[in-house]
Design an enzyme around this catalytic site. Sequence first.
Site, PDB file in Angstrom:
ATOM      1  N   ARG A   1      48.941  41.476  28.483  1.00 44.76           N
ATOM      2  CA  ARG A   1      49.931  42.397  27.944  1.00 44.76           C
ATOM      3  C   ARG A   1      49.448  42.899  26.590  1.00 44.76           C
ATOM      4  NH1 ARG A   1      51.700  42.586  32.356  1.00 44.76           N
ATOM      5  NH2 ARG A   1      53.868  42.366  33.064  1.00 44.76           N
TER       6      ARG A   1
ATOM      7  N   HIS B   1      46.708  50.340  32.677  1.00 46.32           N
ATOM      8  CA  HIS B   1      47.463  49.242  33.280  1.00 46.32           C
ATOM      9  C   HIS B   1      47.445  49.345  34.808  1.00 46.32           C
ATOM     10  CE1 HIS B   1      50.984  46.246  32.424  1.00 46.32           C
ATOM     11  NE2 HIS B   1      50.217  45.846  33.421  1.00 46.32           N
TER      12      HIS B   1
ATOM     13  N   GLU C   1      52.630  51.870  26.243  1.00 47.70           N
ATOM     14  CA  GLU C   1      51.840  52.462  27.325  1.00 47.70           C
ATOM     15  C   GLU C   1      52.514  53.745  27.795  1.00 47.70           C
ATOM     16  OE1 GLU C   1      50.001  48.286  29.132  1.00 47.70           O
ATOM     17  OE2 GLU C   1      51.637  49.311  30.173  1.00 47.70           O
TER      18      GLU C   1
ATOM     19  N   MET D   1      44.419  29.924  31.726  1.00 43.97           N
ATOM     20  CA  MET D   1      43.740  29.508  32.953  1.00 43.97           C
ATOM     21  C   MET D   1      44.763  29.238  34.057  1.00 43.97           C
ATOM     22  SD  MET D   1      40.623  29.286  33.900  1.00 43.97           S
ATOM     23  CE  MET D   1      39.194  28.331  34.425  1.00 43.97           C
TER      24      MET D   1
END
Length: 386
Positions: free
Chosen positions: A302, A350, A331, A217
Amino acid sequence: MFAVGNETKQRSGDTREVQVIFTLSRERVQLHTRPVTYQHRPVRHEQPTNALADWITQQVMAEEKPWALFSEVGEQGYLEEVTDIMKQHFHIVCHRDFSQNPQLYSEKIQAMFVWNAQPAAEPSLLTSLPSLKVVANGGVGIDHLDVPYISGLGVKVTNTPGVVSDATADMAMALLLASARRVVEGHQLAVDPKTTHLPLCLMGFEVTGATLGIIGMGDIGHKIARRSKGFDMKILYHNRNRRSVEEERAVGASYCQNMDDLLKESDFVTLAVNLTPETTGLISHRELSLMKPTATLVNISRGLVVDQDALVKALQCGTIRAAALDVTHPEPLPRDHPLLTLPNVLITPHVGTNTYATTRRMVEKMVESALAAVKGQPVPNEVRPK
């Protein structure tokens, strides 16, 4: 260094010629005048002194711009539209050109702009740049940078917090909605040449009134909560530090001290944490088994925050309903990775911060921090080793 020009002025019907001398220093252009003679002749319309001074100042400033290393322009680097921001303040050289002729640039480079983890801030590169003063990273996450090592070289590290939060929060909601309402599947059916009728059985899941669990948060997580409030969602959150009562009330969020409680109650679980040793593998077999079989996992943090082998098994076995991911590891994923074949997985490459406005603001922040470091001024958004 100096420049001489003539300026003609008229006073009381006479023409007075004044010789103007510009003395250039590294900091400024100084103007000196000395009278020459009074002559009766028409006024000559020449370039105003101020315009000439401005031009000379610009030339001096251009020569004194520091040098910076960056990745490249194009598909694997920066948008052409934002390189003008760097060029205003730096002489820039792309990593490819640097690699071909390091002797030409290594002594000059004082800043390195890292975008999508490129150029890779490896020791071999960093130690070849003796004048380097700052590594400016585009984005908040710095898991690809060895901050203690870089700082040990006397080099500052910066990132771009704040400016990425809105776009990333938007992306989290886009993934959540697209997965819940099966937007991609619907699109594929609608455009398929073989489709002759629209099926009525393509059913989605309700978002309005559902329970959203946010793990992490920070600024991004808080903005996700604000957006979710518009869908009348019940919002739970788990964070290392609890938010203030006022911040919780602003978005209608309830704190879960135990992450397990959040996982058990949520219809959608969104991950918005930084990648650290503590958050690596945060969601694995045990955590997935606690979630509802109708729940969806949304990850915009991530890839390494999630144990992908455990996620594949949970999706295949029906432990959870679906996953929507803007990040993976690596990625892109290998083309034979099982996540790419599962019908209940939505993956984007991404692109959480990929809007024109956000990209431009990120580069502006990078340049601002780099300039401050080069000039020896207090550095905004400096990341210090822990």
